[in-house]
Design a protein around this motif. Structure first.
Motif, PDB file in Angstrom:
ATOM      1  N   UNK A  33       0.809  -1.210   0.000  1.00  0.00           N
ATOM      2  CA  UNK A  33       0.000   0.000   0.000  1.00  0.00           C
ATOM      3  C   UNK A  33       0.843   1.261   0.000  1.00  0.00           C
ATOM      4  N   UNK A  34       1.920   1.248   0.798  1.00  0.00           N
ATOM      5  CA  UNK A  34       2.789   2.433   0.858  1.00  0.00           C
ATOM      6  C   UNK A  34       3.405   2.722  -0.506  1.00  0.00           C
ATOM      7  N   UNK A  55      -0.078  -6.376   2.653  1.00  0.00           N
ATOM      8  CA  UNK A  55       0.704  -6.702   3.851  1.00  0.00           C
ATOM      9  C   UNK A  55       0.874  -5.538   4.821  1.00  0.00           C
ATOM     10  N   UNK A  56       0.895  -4.324   4.316  1.00  0.00           N
ATOM     11  CA  UNK A  56       1.151  -3.202   5.233  1.00  0.00           C
ATOM     12  C   UNK A  56      -0.142  -2.446   5.553  1.00  0.00           C
ATOM     13  N   UNK A  57      -0.573  -1.635   4.609  1.00  0.00           N
ATOM     14  CA  UNK A  57      -1.817  -0.900   4.802  1.00  0.00           C
ATOM     15  C   UNK A  57      -2.960  -1.703   4.203  1.00  0.00           C
ATOM     16  N   UNK A  58      -4.107  -1.683   4.828  1.00  0.00           N
ATOM     17  CA  UNK A  58      -5.286  -2.267   4.227  1.00  0.00           C
ATOM     18  C   UNK A  58      -5.609  -1.470   2.955  1.00  0.00           C
ATOM     19  N   UNK A  64      -8.669   5.406   0.969  1.00  0.00           N
ATOM     20  CA  UNK A  64      -9.074   6.592   1.729  1.00  0.00           C
ATOM     21  C   UNK A  64      -7.984   7.667   1.662  1.00  0.00           C
ATOM     22  N   UNK A  65      -6.731   7.247   1.821  1.00  0.00           N
ATOM     23  CA  UNK A  65      -5.629   8.229   1.791  1.00  0.00           C
ATOM     24  C   UNK A  65      -5.478   8.848   0.407  1.00  0.00           C
TER      25      UNK A  65
END
Ligand code: CA
Length: 225
Positions: A33-34, A55-58, A64-65
């Motif tokens: 995600x990052x 694995x990191x951010x949903x 949303x970001x």
């Protein structure tokens, strides 16, 4: 056409990348995600295919970001989860469409083409009926000469009503055209947004009428002069 693919399952990512490349898309594939968010900041992409289980951010957090950062790129969400909640949340957070895994590659291509078509179709014609008006690209409407701010959902609803004034619109049509749902989310989502929109149109001669058991109709009041 550059497509950003955010998918941590390498086998699937490789298959999709190869298939999309064969269809003529340039694919930028990342596994977290990052990385996906970083790519959105650093390069222009025409569409995003976003896995929800990362694995990191949903994936929902990524979405949303991205929307909060102002990215309006069309997003197709991939979800292995069969829960309706994730799909509804993804759409509410600004996803344009979703596919539940496993899916046929042909379906992904069809959805992607539809997203790109919709994104590319400019809305040149201002919409107006009675004393209501909506300009393309504006987040506000004009109600009896006054500018009234609208949420994205209220705007989508008003756009639909103005494109088909005085016509009875049934609930599946409203869900599909204004909200992007091709299923019934089983909530009162339409009614909540209609109630908000009604308040904002209070100064207008137009009325959003409830057509019991069917849906809604924008009565423009044109017959009353
Ligand atoms: Ca995954």
């Amino acid at each position: 056409m550059t497509v950003l693919l955010v998918e941590d399952t390498r086998r699937l990512a490789a298959t999709l990348s190869r298939g999309l490349a064969e269809e003529g898309y340039e694919v930028d594939a990342v596994e977290s995600g990052e990385e996906g968010l970083a790519r959105l900041e650093s390069r222009l992409v025409e569409a995003v295919i976003l896995d929800l289980g990362l694995p990191d951010l949903d994936g929902l957090e990524v979405l949303a970001r991205a929307r909060a950062a102002g990215h309006r790129v069309p997003v197709l969400v991939l979800t292995a989860r069969d829960g309706l909640d994730d799909r509804v949340r993804a759409l509410d957070l600004g996803a344009d469409d979703y596919l539940v895994k496993p899916f046929a590659f042909a379906e992904l291509l069809a959805r992607l083409r539809a997203l790109l078509r919709r994104a590319a179709a400019p809305r040149w014609t201002p919409l107006a009926a009675g004393d209501l008006a909506l300009d393309p690209g504006e987040a506000a409407g004009r109600v009896a000469g006054e500018v009234v701010p609208l949420s994205p959902r209220e705007r989508a609803l008003l756009e639909l009503f103005l494109s088909r004034p005085d016509e009875v619109l049934d609930r599946p049509t409203i869900l599909r055209e204004a909200f992007g749902y091709d299923f019934d989310p089983g909530t009162n989502v339409i009614d909540v947004h209609v109630a908000h929109l009604r308040r904002k149109l209070a100064a207008s001669r137009a009325r959003i009428e409830t057509v019991r058991g069917v849906g809604y109709r924008l009565a423009t009041g044109r017959t009353h002069g």
